[in-house]
Write a protein that holds these residues in place. Structure first.
Motif, PDB file in Angstrom:
ATOM      1  N   MET A   1      42.519  37.285 -30.476  1.00  0.00           N
ATOM      2  CA  MET A   1      42.067  36.320 -29.890  1.00  0.00           C
ATOM      3  C   MET A   1      43.019  35.027 -29.840  1.00  0.00           C
ATOM      4  O   MET A   1      43.364  34.275 -29.052  1.00  0.00           O
ATOM      5  CB  MET A   1      40.658  35.859 -29.968  1.00  0.00           C
ATOM      6  N   SER A   2      43.438  35.097 -31.389  1.00  0.00           N
ATOM      7  CA  SER A   2      44.542  33.859 -31.602  1.00  0.00           C
ATOM      8  C   SER A   2      45.793  33.971 -30.946  1.00  0.00           C
ATOM      9  O   SER A   2      46.255  33.048 -30.369  1.00  0.00           O
ATOM     10  CB  SER A   2      44.542  33.858 -33.346  1.00  0.00           C
ATOM     11  N   LYS A   3      45.997  35.437 -30.651  1.00  0.00           N
ATOM     12  CA  LYS A   3      47.433  35.640 -30.255  1.00  0.00           C
ATOM     13  C   LYS A   3      47.339  35.455 -28.595  1.00  0.00           C
ATOM     14  O   LYS A   3      48.299  34.916 -28.013  1.00  0.00           O
ATOM     15  CB  LYS A   3      47.808  37.114 -30.169  1.00  0.00           C
ATOM     16  N   LEU A   4      46.031  35.438 -28.104  1.00  0.00           N
ATOM     17  CA  LEU A   4      45.881  35.401 -26.559  1.00  0.00           C
ATOM     18  C   LEU A   4      46.030  33.812 -26.442  1.00  0.00           C
ATOM     19  O   LEU A   4      46.585  33.390 -25.514  1.00  0.00           O
ATOM     20  CB  LEU A   4      44.470  35.826 -26.311  1.00  0.00           C
ATOM     21  N   GLN A   5      45.292  33.130 -27.160  1.00  0.00           N
ATOM     22  CA  GLN A   5      45.543  31.583 -27.167  1.00  0.00           C
ATOM     23  C   GLN A   5      47.047  31.222 -27.400  1.00  0.00           C
ATOM     24  O   GLN A   5      47.405  30.204 -26.627  1.00  0.00           O
ATOM     25  CB  GLN A   5      44.572  31.027 -28.262  1.00  0.00           C
ATOM     26  N   GLU A   6      47.549  31.498 -28.289  1.00  0.00           N
ATOM     27  CA  GLU A   6      49.145  31.268 -28.403  1.00  0.00           C
ATOM     28  C   GLU A   6      49.705  31.498 -27.232  1.00  0.00           C
ATOM     29  O   GLU A   6      50.808  31.083 -26.749  1.00  0.00           O
ATOM     30  CB  GLU A   6      49.669  31.921 -29.702  1.00  0.00           C
TER      31      GLU A   6
ATOM     32  N   TYR B   1      44.569  24.716 -19.543  1.00  0.00           N
ATOM     33  CA  TYR B   1      46.159  25.065 -19.399  1.00  0.00           C
ATOM     34  C   TYR B   1      46.359  25.311 -17.904  1.00  0.00           C
ATOM     35  O   TYR B   1      45.716  25.083 -16.893  1.00  0.00           O
ATOM     36  CB  TYR B   1      46.212  26.387 -20.393  1.00  0.00           C
ATOM     37  N   ARG B   2      47.449  25.902 -17.980  1.00  0.00           N
ATOM     38  CA  ARG B   2      48.061  26.348 -16.596  1.00  0.00           C
ATOM     39  C   ARG B   2      46.854  27.209 -15.787  1.00  0.00           C
ATOM     40  O   ARG B   2      46.618  26.980 -14.692  1.00  0.00           O
ATOM     41  CB  ARG B   2      49.457  26.979 -16.477  1.00  0.00           C
ATOM     42  N   ALA B   3      46.587  28.220 -16.207  1.00  0.00           N
ATOM     43  CA  ALA B   3      45.744  29.282 -15.484  1.00  0.00           C
ATOM     44  C   ALA B   3      44.466  29.600 -16.216  1.00  0.00           C
ATOM     45  O   ALA B   3      43.712  30.442 -15.851  1.00  0.00           O
ATOM     46  CB  ALA B   3      46.514  30.670 -15.208  1.00  0.00           C
ATOM     47  N   HIS B   4      44.409  29.052 -17.541  1.00  0.00           N
ATOM     48  CA  HIS B   4      43.101  29.470 -18.329  1.00  0.00           C
ATOM     49  C   HIS B   4      42.496  28.050 -18.960  1.00  0.00           C
ATOM     50  O   HIS B   4      43.339  27.173 -18.966  1.00  0.00           O
ATOM     51  CB  HIS B   4      43.573  30.482 -19.592  1.00  0.00           C
ATOM     52  N   SER B   5      41.275  28.401 -19.458  1.00  0.00           N
ATOM     53  CA  SER B   5      40.821  27.137 -20.100  1.00  0.00           C
ATOM     54  C   SER B   5      40.290  27.745 -21.525  1.00  0.00           C
ATOM     55  O   SER B   5      39.695  28.662 -21.442  1.00  0.00           O
ATOM     56  CB  SER B   5      39.920  26.633 -19.333  1.00  0.00           C
ATOM     57  N   LEU B   6      40.225  26.834 -22.639  1.00  0.00           N
ATOM     58  CA  LEU B   6      39.550  27.208 -23.709  1.00  0.00           C
ATOM     59  C   LEU B   6      38.252  26.281 -23.844  1.00  0.00           C
ATOM     60  O   LEU B   6      38.527  25.115 -23.879  1.00  0.00           O
ATOM     61  CB  LEU B   6      40.375  27.108 -24.879  1.00  0.00           C
ATOM     62  N   LEU B   7      37.249  26.941 -23.813  1.00  0.00           N
ATOM     63  CA  LEU B   7      35.852  26.370 -24.034  1.00  0.00           C
ATOM     64  C   LEU B   7      35.123  26.582 -25.278  1.00  0.00           C
ATOM     65  O   LEU B   7      35.105  27.589 -25.857  1.00  0.00           O
ATOM     66  CB  LEU B   7      34.830  26.798 -22.803  1.00  0.00           C
TER      67      LEU B   7
END
Length: 303
Positions: free
Chosen positions: A290-295, A217-223
């Protein structure tokens, strides 16, 4: 080496039907020992114990093993709601919430997951020792595997040593991770300047983390990550060393402004059933925070 036939639990006993051919062997005791050790894969240590305690018996064509003796929990039962993900007579998998340690230490009197599992056993009429097979950090969520008898413990401990228990994690990290990052193979040791930290160290223990997939994403990544080894804080140390600390992981350089713990969740657990060898795959739902953080990350990236 597993058992593929019918089985049932009757009180403290496991009843198996290995086949009439075993009954017809000239030396049935020797044949039974060979079958238990070589075909069923019973650990030799447990076989010797059961034989000494007369815990191996024949009743007609059924072989009976005293695999479910009554045992103290080994820890005080303390009731809290518990999310059970999988259970049978040999294994229990439960979801560990954030902020709860798996087992107690000498410094804290806090309720741990082991206390809660003891209470769950008590409420369901199970009287056996609380035996966790692996651990998660206090603020990491996800599935924890328990053995409900000594046979299961010995088999699952062996599977852990042989790296046959697969753990898949979801991690939200800071920064845009290079899609070419697939494996982090860096040894980990203690940080001499900080008692609770670990660090990448040439003299440390071998540690390997596999990056299975990534969403940038812009400033984060989901691994999505798979552990080949299970060193303390392994994912946190490896990703921080690569310049991508977990969101919220202030111990390893992550920002706790938008998230108050490390954004790490054990998403999937795979193991072979200790008796039958069948594949057991357990999925653990993401915790709400964590779901809210991802959203939030996805929404921020689309602006």
């Amino acid at each position: 080496m597993t058992y593929q036939g019918a089985w049932s639990k009757r009180g403290e006993w496991l009843e198996l039907m290995p086949g009439k051919w075993l009954l017809n062997q000239p030396d049935r005791d020797e044949a039974t020992a060979s079958w238990l050790l070589e075909t069923m894969g019973m650990p030799a240590k447990l076989y010797r114990k059961l034989r000494h305690e007369q815990g191996i018996q024949w009743r007609g064509d059924r072989l009976r093993l005293i695999l479910f003796p009554l045992r103290d929990y080994g820890i005080e039962p303390r009731w809290q709601d518990l999310h059970v993900l999988y259970e049978d007579d040999f294994c229990l998998v439960v979801q560990k919430p954030a902020g709860m340690a798996v087992h107690p230490d000498q410094q804290s009197q806090e309720t741990t997951l082991n206390h809660v599992v003891a209470s769950y056993y008590e409420s369901t009429g199970v009287q056996t020792a609380v035996r966790h097979i692996h651990r998660l950090d206090k603020d990491t969520t996800g599935p924890v595997l328990y053995a409900k008898n000594e046979y299961a413990q010995l088999k699952l401990d062996e599977a852990m040593r042989e790296k046959k228990i697969v753990r898949i994690y979801a991690a939200i990290v800071q920064g845009r991770v290079d899609p070419g990052l697939k494996v982090i193979d860096l040894p980990i040791g203690k940080d001499r300047n900080h008692g609770s930290r670990r660090r990448v160290s040439l003299t440390g223990q071998a540690a390997v983390t596999h990056v299975m997939s990534s969403e940038v994403y812009r400033a984060h990544s989901l691994l999505h990550l798979r552990l080949e080894t299970g060193r303390t804080h392994q994912i946190r140390v490896h990703l921080s060393h690569m310049g991508h600390p977990l969101a919220g992981d202030s111990l390893y350089g992550g920002s706790a402004v938008t998230f108050k713990r490390q954004a790490l969740h054990g998403e999937r657990l795979w193991f072979q059933h200790p008796l039958t060898g069948e594949e057991v795959e357990v999925f653990a739902p993401w915790p709400e925070d964590m779901s809210k953080l991802q959203e939030w990350i996805r929404t921020s990236s689309s602006r």
